[in-house]
Scaffold this motif. Structure first.
Motif, short mmCIF file in Angstrom:
data_model
loop_
_atom_site.label_atom_id
_atom_site.label_comp_id
_atom_site.label_asym_id
_atom_site.label_seq_id
_atom_site.Cartn_x
_atom_site.Cartn_y
_atom_site.Cartn_z
N LEU A 124 1.57 9.39 -5.42
CA LEU A 124 2.03 10.72 -5.00
C LEU A 124 3.11 11.24 -5.92
N ALA A 147 0.86 4.08 -2.84
CA ALA A 147 0.65 5.49 -2.47
C ALA A 147 1.83 6.36 -2.89
N SER A 196 0.83 -1.21 0.00
CA SER A 196 0.00 0.00 0.00
C SER A 196 0.87 1.26 0.00
N ALA A 197 1.95 1.22 0.79
CA ALA A 197 2.85 2.38 0.81
C ALA A 197 3.50 2.60 -0.55
#
Length: 351
Positions: free
Chosen positions: A138, A134, A130-131
């Motif tokens: 971003l 993301a 998930s990081a």
């Protein structure tokens, strides 16, 4: 508030209670070593992370203090006049130290947090995935922001410019009034404030570091004595180098470089001098003023624009200047004359 025991439930015998207590004690006795090892591991991770963070922050602080001491050592010397002043270097080092300390704290504490979660047997694969997603989102959505931030960090690290410098950033030029990690503020010549994104700056010309050059081109008649012209210019420049405040703004002697252009009606003498940063325009104006006054006293004429006539020679007049342009009506056979001539009456017809 305590709940009453269910009256319909069968009563717990002494043997059953003893068995349950023995099971609980056995479970605790079986897992206490695991709990202790996990707790000690988490405590060790936290202690190491805190000590490492303190050590790195202290090392960065000492490095910044050493940079400030080296800046104060050269302040007031001849070398310090060419470098950035101590206060500006102190501000730059403090900004760099703040960024480095924040990055170090984020990396250390983030790594320690992941290690603690791993010690608790928490699956980190979904969290890391998930990081990663993301971070990619971003990076694509805020790539301009990241570019501006990284450009600002490198501008501060390399000390490309600072508050009070006059710079030419390509997209705008003026005096720097604020340097940020994302945006740099410039005040233009007319008082306007430019907000320049650091990521948009492709090249920077700093006009306030080192020294500047004042260049003056003097055009005189080709019949003038070059030795006298050089002597008059050197005398005017020598007087200027001794007067206030030009003796501080001039960092070298005014040099007559020689002829840069020779034409039929004029010749150009080039004059240059090394000045303080940002003071070249003022020195050029004052030098032109003094050279013009010195030439007037020495009888040397400065030329420019239309060619000058020799002394005692009357200007040649164009004989056709007072003649009007030819008109199409001057010819009797031109279409304009035929169209403007009156129509003759038709001849009478005899019956």
């Amino acid at each position: 508030m305590f709940l009453a025991a269910d009256p319909s439930a069968p009563p717990v015998t002494l043997d059953e209670a003893a068995e349950r207590a023995n099971n609980a004690a056995g479970w605790v006795e079986q897992n206490w070593s695991t709990w202790l090892s996990v707790g000690l591991r988490i405590l060790l991770i936290v202690v190491i992370a805190v000590l490492l963070r303190i050590a790195i922050r202290r090392a960065l602080t000492k490095l910044i203090e050493r940079m400030n001491r080296s800046a104060q050592a050269v302040e007031g010397t001849a070398l310090g006049g060419l470098l950035v002043n101590a206060e500006r270097r102190r501000q730059r080092s403090e900004a760099i130290g703040s960024v480095l300390r924040s990055v170090a704290s984020f990396v250390i504490l983030g790594t320690a947090g992941l290690m603690v979660l791993g010690a608790l047997n928490i699956d980190l694969a979904p969290l890391l995935a998930s990081a990663g997603v993301a971070g990619v989102a971003l990076g694509f959505g805020a790539r301009n922001l990241v570019t501006d931030f990284l450009s600002g960090v490198f501008m501060i690290l390399e000390d490309q410019y600072g508050v009070g410098d006059s710079i030419d950033a390509g997209v705008a030029s003026g005096e720097v009034i604020e340097v940020g990690l994302r945006v740099t503020k410039l005040r233009g010549d007319n008082g306007e404030i430019w907000y320049v994104r650091n990521g948009e700056v492709k090249r920077i010309g700093n006009l306030s570091q080192g020294w500047a050059t004042a260049s003056v081109a003097v055009a005189v008649r080709p019949s003038e004595d070059l030795d006298q012209v050089r002597k008059v210019i050197e005398e005017a420049a020598g007087t200027m180098t001794k007067d206030e405040p030009w003796n501080e703004r001039l960092w070298g002697p005014v040099e007559v470089l020689g002829l840069t252009e020779v034409l039929l009606d004029q010749m150009t003498v080039s004059v240059a001098a090394k000045t303080m940063p940002g003071k070249a325009l003022g020195v050029e104006r004052e030098l032109r003023w003094r050279i013009k006054r010195a030439f007037d006293e020495a009888g040397i004429r400065i030329v420019g624009g239309l060619p000058l006539q020799a002394d005692g020679e009357q200007p040649v007049k164009d004989p056709t200047a007072g003649v009007a342009a030819p008109s199409a009506y001057s010819s009797a056979t031109s279409p304009q004359s035929l169209a403007a001539s009156p129509i003759s009456p038709p001849a009478s017809l005899s019956k």
